[in-house]
Scaffold this active site. Structure first.
Site, mmCIF file in Angstrom:
data_model
loop_
_atom_site.group_PDB
_atom_site.id
_atom_site.type_symbol
_atom_site.label_atom_id
_atom_site.label_comp_id
_atom_site.label_asym_id
_atom_site.label_seq_id
_atom_site.Cartn_x
_atom_site.Cartn_y
_atom_site.Cartn_z
ATOM 1 N N TYR A 156 -9.536 17.952 -18.132
ATOM 2 C CA TYR A 156 -8.201 18.305 -18.623
ATOM 3 C C TYR A 156 -8.351 19.074 -19.935
ATOM 4 C CZ TYR A 156 -3.513 17.781 -20.617
ATOM 5 O OH TYR A 156 -2.280 18.026 -21.167
ATOM 6 N N ASP A 258 -14.608 22.467 -25.255
ATOM 7 C CA ASP A 258 -13.360 21.789 -25.595
ATOM 8 C C ASP A 258 -13.743 20.476 -26.271
ATOM 9 O OD1 ASP A 258 -11.109 20.239 -25.730
ATOM 10 O OD2 ASP A 258 -10.391 20.693 -23.713
ATOM 11 N N LYS A 285 -6.532 17.002 -32.235
ATOM 12 C CA LYS A 285 -6.482 15.549 -32.453
ATOM 13 C C LYS A 285 -6.951 15.086 -33.837
ATOM 14 C CE LYS A 285 -6.286 14.530 -27.619
ATOM 15 N NZ LYS A 285 -5.182 13.845 -27.000
HETATM 16 C C1 LIG Z 1 -9.986 17.433 -23.800
HETATM 17 C C2 LIG Z 1 -8.597 17.870 -24.162
HETATM 18 N N1 LIG Z 1 -8.334 19.172 -24.371
HETATM 19 C C3 LIG Z 1 -7.122 19.606 -24.715
HETATM 20 C C4 LIG Z 1 -6.078 18.736 -24.870
HETATM 21 C C5 LIG Z 1 -4.719 19.226 -25.263
HETATM 22 O O1 LIG Z 1 -4.438 18.842 -26.578
HETATM 23 P P1 LIG Z 1 -2.917 18.702 -27.054
HETATM 24 O O2 LIG Z 1 -2.358 17.497 -26.371
HETATM 25 O O3 LIG Z 1 -3.014 18.540 -28.556
HETATM 26 O O4 LIG Z 1 -2.215 19.950 -26.675
HETATM 27 C C6 LIG Z 1 -6.290 17.374 -24.658
HETATM 28 C C7 LIG Z 1 -5.186 16.415 -24.796
HETATM 29 O O5 LIG Z 1 -5.288 15.249 -24.522
HETATM 30 C C8 LIG Z 1 -7.581 16.930 -24.287
HETATM 31 O O6 LIG Z 1 -7.822 15.647 -24.045
#
Ligand SMILES: Cc1ncc(COP(=O)(O)O)c(C=O)c1O
Length: 449
Positions: A156, A258, A285
């Site tokens: 994700y 990511d 985060k």
């Molecule tokens: C691995 C990963 N990438 C991207 C995101 C997206 O981040 P945001 O919720 O701050 O848009 C998340 C969100 O949980 C994530 O777990």
């Protein structure tokens, strides 16, 4: 999934029809679709509503406090109302919250990140992890002049069109294991966008190489979450990332890491532990100290696409609240408090709790295991060893996980409804014991349901 069988013998008074939460839900539902803008939340008869938190505790509208082991989807590594963040923000707020010109706070956080993460030379801020990934994808497209991206099945990366693809694939449509189908993970994405994204099988070097070579002339980047939550934080196999780096480098394809969640596991992020030499990295985060944040960092030559004065390809990006001094100041205070020692302590606590919870699962006879790294853990309601995303998909596992989540709420422990959990720096031995005792009781409740 049957979401009506919910535990209500202890603290889950929020489920009573005359509770403050029930009243809040009836009213909120009139104004907001399904009562909230928060993601991934669907509970029957209604969700929990919180009124505040302090340290590792969060309190609901009935006044019930629970140990918070999800921490705003892992964003709050210091728990709620962390005093250094509160102090720094109180000072910043009285000087203004956002401007149309840069502030020194942006430079301070940028320097900290560049000094910590060896692969990045420059960084640019946004407001969420989704935005960070979006910026990285656009940068990769502009830099390479190619349009397609590749990602791994089950990973994700937020809710941008190109990457809401095959993050929750299920049989029978998910295609062969060594050539996963590109499937929309949500409504609202045109099919041609879905098909633009190439889906790869994690930890399968041969198939990944074959698929990349098939599409080499169109691929701008491969997006890699080195520790994907939905795969139970399955780390890269030895040699997998090195091989991926070699193949992508051969064909001029960028690697985007990511690290929106995985930055939580070590001082220099997951890339400090697993390598991978990414060209660009997306963050979010914990880097915001509890405030909206996202960032894309990387090699200077590629980051030049964000420079409006550059002679080469460039992209327009950035929004009204990008690099606002509130998020920058909170992020800086939170990150400064995270030294090597803090990460080591979180890791020790994480190892301890994963071992103890795995023992509990074995003793309880329930199918399940607890995976993770550093301060992250994930309850996976499957017994078999997890070697790929597909190993995590077992009939009935989601429902049992949801029931465990509600039973845990009933004994005073908050995790994510998908089994995601994390520790925070205000926790210590007493809290670990509470988590363990809570899981023991919750697993016992599952047996009786
Ligand atoms: C691995 C990963 N990438 C991207 C995101 C997206 O981040 P945001 O919720 O701050 O848009 C998340 C969100 O949980 C994530 O777990």
């Amino acid at each position: 999934m049957d979401k009506t069988r919910i535990a209500q013998s202890g603290l889950n008074t929020f489920l009573n029809p005359d509770s403050n939460c029930a009243r809040w839900f009836r009213e909120a539902n009139r104004y907001i679709p399904y009562c909230t803008s928060k993601a991934n939340l669907y509970m029957l008869p209604h969700p929990l509503c919180l009124k505040g938190g302090s340290g590792c505790w969060a309190t609901d509208l009935e006044g019930v406090s629970r140990l918070d082991c999800i921490n705003s989807f892992t964003a709050l590594i210091h728990g709620h109302a962390f005093p250094p963040v509160v102090r720094a923000l109180t000072e910043q707020l009285s000087c203004g919250s956002n401007f149309s010109f840069p502030t020194a706070a942006e430079l301070s956080l940028a320097k900290l990140m560049v000094e910590r993460v060896s692969s990045i030379e420059q960084i640019r801020f946004g407001n969420s992890g989704t935005e960070a990934i979006m910026m990285a994808i656009k940068a990769a497209r502009a830099y390479t002049g190619r349009h397609r991206i590749a990602k791994f099945e089950g990973a994700y990366h937020g809710y941008y069109d190109d990457i809401q693809v095959s993050s929750n694939s299920k049989p029978p449509h998910w295609g062969p294991q060594d050539a996963p189908a590109s499937l929309a993970s949500t409504g609202g994405i045109p099919e041609h966008r879905v098909q633009e994204t190439l889906v790869l099988p994690w930890n399968d070097s041969d198939s990944t190489e074959r698929l990349i070579i098939q599409h080499k002339d169109e691929l701008a980047a491969v997006i890699v979450d080195p520790l994907a939550n939905r795969m139970g934080f399955l780390p890269p196999k030895p040699g997998f990332l090195e091989h991926l780096r070699e193949v992508t480098r051969t064909y001029g394809i960028l690697i985007i890491f990511d690290e929106v969640i995985s930055f939580r596991i070590a001082y220099g992020g997951a890339q400090a532990r697993y390598g991978g030499d990414p060209d660009l990295t997306a963050f979010g985060k914990i880097m915001g100290g509890g405030f909206p944040i996202g960032a894309t960092g990387g090699k200077k030559e590629i980051m030049a696409v964000f420079d409006p004065g550059t002679k080469g390809p460039r992209i327009l990006s950035g929004g009204t609240f990008s690099a606002n001094p509130i998020s920058m100041t909170a992020g800086l205070a939170a990150m400064q408090a995270l030294d090597q020692k803090a990460f080591l302590r979180l890791e020790e606590m994480g190892n301890h709790i994963r071992n103890r919870l795995n023992d509990l699962f074995k003793r309880s006879g329930q199918s399940g295991q607890v995976t993770g790294e550093g301060s992250l853990f994930r309850v996976m309601m499957v017994d078999r060893p997890i070697r790929s995303y597909r190993d995590t998909i077992v009939p009935g596992a989601d429902e049992r996980c949801y029931r465990l989540f509600v039973a845990l709420l009933d004994v005073g422990i908050m995790i994510g409804s998908n089994g995601l959990g994390c520790l925070s720096t205000p926790m210590g031995e007493a809290e670990l014991e509470k988590i363990e005792a809570g899981f023991e009781r919750a697993l016992d409740m599952l047996d009786k349901q």
